[in-house]
Design an enzyme around this catalytic site. Structure first.
Site, mmCIF file in Angstrom:
data_model
loop_
_atom_site.group_PDB
_atom_site.id
_atom_site.type_symbol
_atom_site.label_atom_id
_atom_site.label_comp_id
_atom_site.label_asym_id
_atom_site.label_seq_id
_atom_site.Cartn_x
_atom_site.Cartn_y
_atom_site.Cartn_z
ATOM 1 N N GLU A 43 0.842 -1.201 0.000
ATOM 2 C CA GLU A 43 0.000 0.000 0.000
ATOM 3 C C GLU A 43 0.870 1.242 0.000
ATOM 4 O OE1 GLU A 43 -3.155 -0.093 -1.082
ATOM 5 O OE2 GLU A 43 -3.643 -1.407 0.585
ATOM 6 N N ASP A 182 -4.522 0.567 -9.064
ATOM 7 C CA ASP A 182 -5.940 0.218 -9.211
ATOM 8 C C ASP A 182 -6.271 -0.093 -10.669
ATOM 9 O OD1 ASP A 182 -5.855 1.015 -6.613
ATOM 10 O OD2 ASP A 182 -6.883 2.924 -6.938
HETATM 11 C C1 GLA Z 1 -5.289 4.490 -3.960
HETATM 12 C C2 GLA Z 1 -4.567 4.885 -5.244
HETATM 13 C C3 GLA Z 1 -3.520 3.840 -5.620
HETATM 14 C C4 GLA Z 1 -2.602 3.534 -4.433
HETATM 15 C C5 GLA Z 1 -3.412 3.270 -3.169
HETATM 16 C C6 GLA Z 1 -2.548 3.123 -1.952
HETATM 17 O O1 GLA Z 1 -6.045 3.336 -4.147
HETATM 18 O O2 GLA Z 1 -5.488 5.029 -6.293
HETATM 19 O O3 GLA Z 1 -2.785 4.271 -6.728
HETATM 20 O O4 GLA Z 1 -1.673 4.552 -4.245
HETATM 21 O O5 GLA Z 1 -4.353 4.295 -2.917
HETATM 22 O O6 GLA Z 1 -1.772 1.976 -2.064
#
Ligand code: GLA
Length: 404
Positions: A43, A182
């Site tokens: 994360e 994502d």
């Molecule tokens: C969100 C962002 C991702 C990532 C997560 C944390 O989901 O869209 O790109 O940075 O937070 O891991």
């Protein structure tokens, strides 16, 4: 894909195509699906050029689409207020489209910006990805458009290229400085596996078998119903902090700091940046560790890795909140093998890895803990690693000719 998943896909595709026809007067050229995701581990590493291990959810956004030759882009969502948003491709500009329509419109804009000759379209969406739950409903919207346009215009872009287009839409058109995790999870996942992402080289992603059922495990997703909003500045501030730390250390990105050099680096950094760096470096190592355990066929061994990841997000990165902390603590108390918040944080969802048969008990225990603390009851679902974005119903006669 199991036979019942296939049946589900077919019947949902038919419903969305029917909805399209009622709305726009004739059949769509095709129907596409793009899923939401949970991240198992890794994360706040993607924008540090690091590693992550997300998986696609069975919940997805379906898109029925038809090319238009007059340059108009008409958008409708079954989850919206019933209105059709009517735009012109040629007039799309960052910040100009409000609300949910900015995500799909942003993808059309990003494709055009990247030099692809894209036409207008009628687009009808129907999604089962919960919104505001940290399960990437926005990436699902974007990626559905990216794969549909790729097919309709015969663009031949790779999964990683489509994910980059979708990320650019979110960064530059919507204004959220997200990483690429994502969108990669939504486009490039395969059923039964987690996606091993190296955010510096998204093209080189791998698929790691994650056989929950075969190993007698379940992955419980606990939506705390605390709405997370990455656009509110906290996410951008964290990202800037990481970039500043990398610059101070003389590195292109925090991914380039070897774990052995962490203690010295921590001493040299300003107090507010050191915990961010500690999180990113240890989190990247947790991804490598998790991949190794999965490759050995030991998914249960992910438990302590997840829990350690949560502690790091709570204490060092500081993106958890009382509800996510409580969902993790109550899951562990009820016997989960491990649990952590997933996604950007500041609310959203928690994942808990549990032995099969224990998922209801864990869910009830968390719900009772929420009631005792005066929180709204969480929403619960059980996740299985699903397929990434795909075409459900092919356009008759192959791709549309690309319009000038
Ligand atoms: C969100 C962002 C991702 C990532 C997560 C944390 O989901 O869209 O790109 O940075 O937070 O891991």
């Amino acid at each position: 894909m199991s036979r019942s998943d296939q049946w589900d896909d077919d019947s949902r595709a038919e419903r969305v195509a029917d909805g399209f026809e009622r709305l726009f007067g004739s059949a769509p050229d095709g129907v596409w699906a793009a899923p939401g995701r949970v991240n198992l581990i890794g994360e706040h590493t993607d924008y540090n050029d690091g590693f992550a291990l997300p998986m696609a959810l069975p919940q997805s956004t379906l898109l029925a689409a038809r090319v238009r030759t007059d340059g108009r882009l008409r958008l409708h969502s079954a989850q919206g207020d019933g209105r059709v948003t009517d735009l012109e491709v040629a007039s799309l500009a960052p910040g100009a489209v409000p609300g949910w329509a900015a995500y799909p419109a942003g993808v059309v804009w990003a494709l055009a910006e990247a030099g692809h000759p894209v036409a207008g379209a009628d687009l009808h969406f129907d999604s089962t990805v919960p919104t505001g739950a940290g399960l990437s409903s926005s990436a699902a919207l974007e990626c559905a458009v990216a794969v549909a346009y790729d097919a309709l215009h015969g663009l031949g872009l790779s999964g990683a290229e489509l994910a980059r287009i979708a990320q650019r839409a979110e960064n530059a058109f919507v204004g959220v400085p997200c990483g690429i995790m994502d969108q990669m999870a939504s486009v490039c996942s395969t059923a039964g596996a987690a996606l091993h992402l190296d955010a510096r080289h998204p093209e080189q992603h791998g698929h790691v078998p994650f056989d929950l059922r075969g190993q007698g495990l379940r992955l419980l997703v606990i939506d705390t119903r605390v709405t997370h909003d990455l656009g509110d500045g906290a996410y951008a501030a964290l990202r800037k902090g990481c970039e500043r730390a990398a610059a101070l250390l003389g590195l292109p990105a925090l991914r380039d700091l070897p774990p052995g050099e962490l203690p010295r680096a921590l001493q040299s950094l300003p107090a507010e940046l050191a915990p961010l760096v500690r999180h990113v470096v240890t989190e990247n190592a947790r991804v490598t560790e998790a991949v190794a355990r999965l490759q050995e066929g030991n998914a249960a061994a992910l438990g302590p890795i997840l829990t350690a990841g949560h502690a790091s997000l709570r204490d060092d990165y500081r993106v958890s909140c009382p509800e996510t902390d409580l969902a993790v603590a109550a899951s562990l108390e009820a016997g989960a093998l491990g649990a952590r918040m997933t996604g950007g944080g500041f609310g959203g969802s928690v994942i808990a890895l549990v032995r099969a048969g224990l998922e209801d008990f864990v869910g009830e225990h968390v719900t009772a803990a929420f009631a005792a603390a005066g929180h709204r009851p969480p929403h619960l679902l059980t996740a299985t690693p699903a397929a990434g974005a795909r075409r459900l119903a092919p356009p008759p006669g192959g791709p549309h000719p690309v319009l000038p």
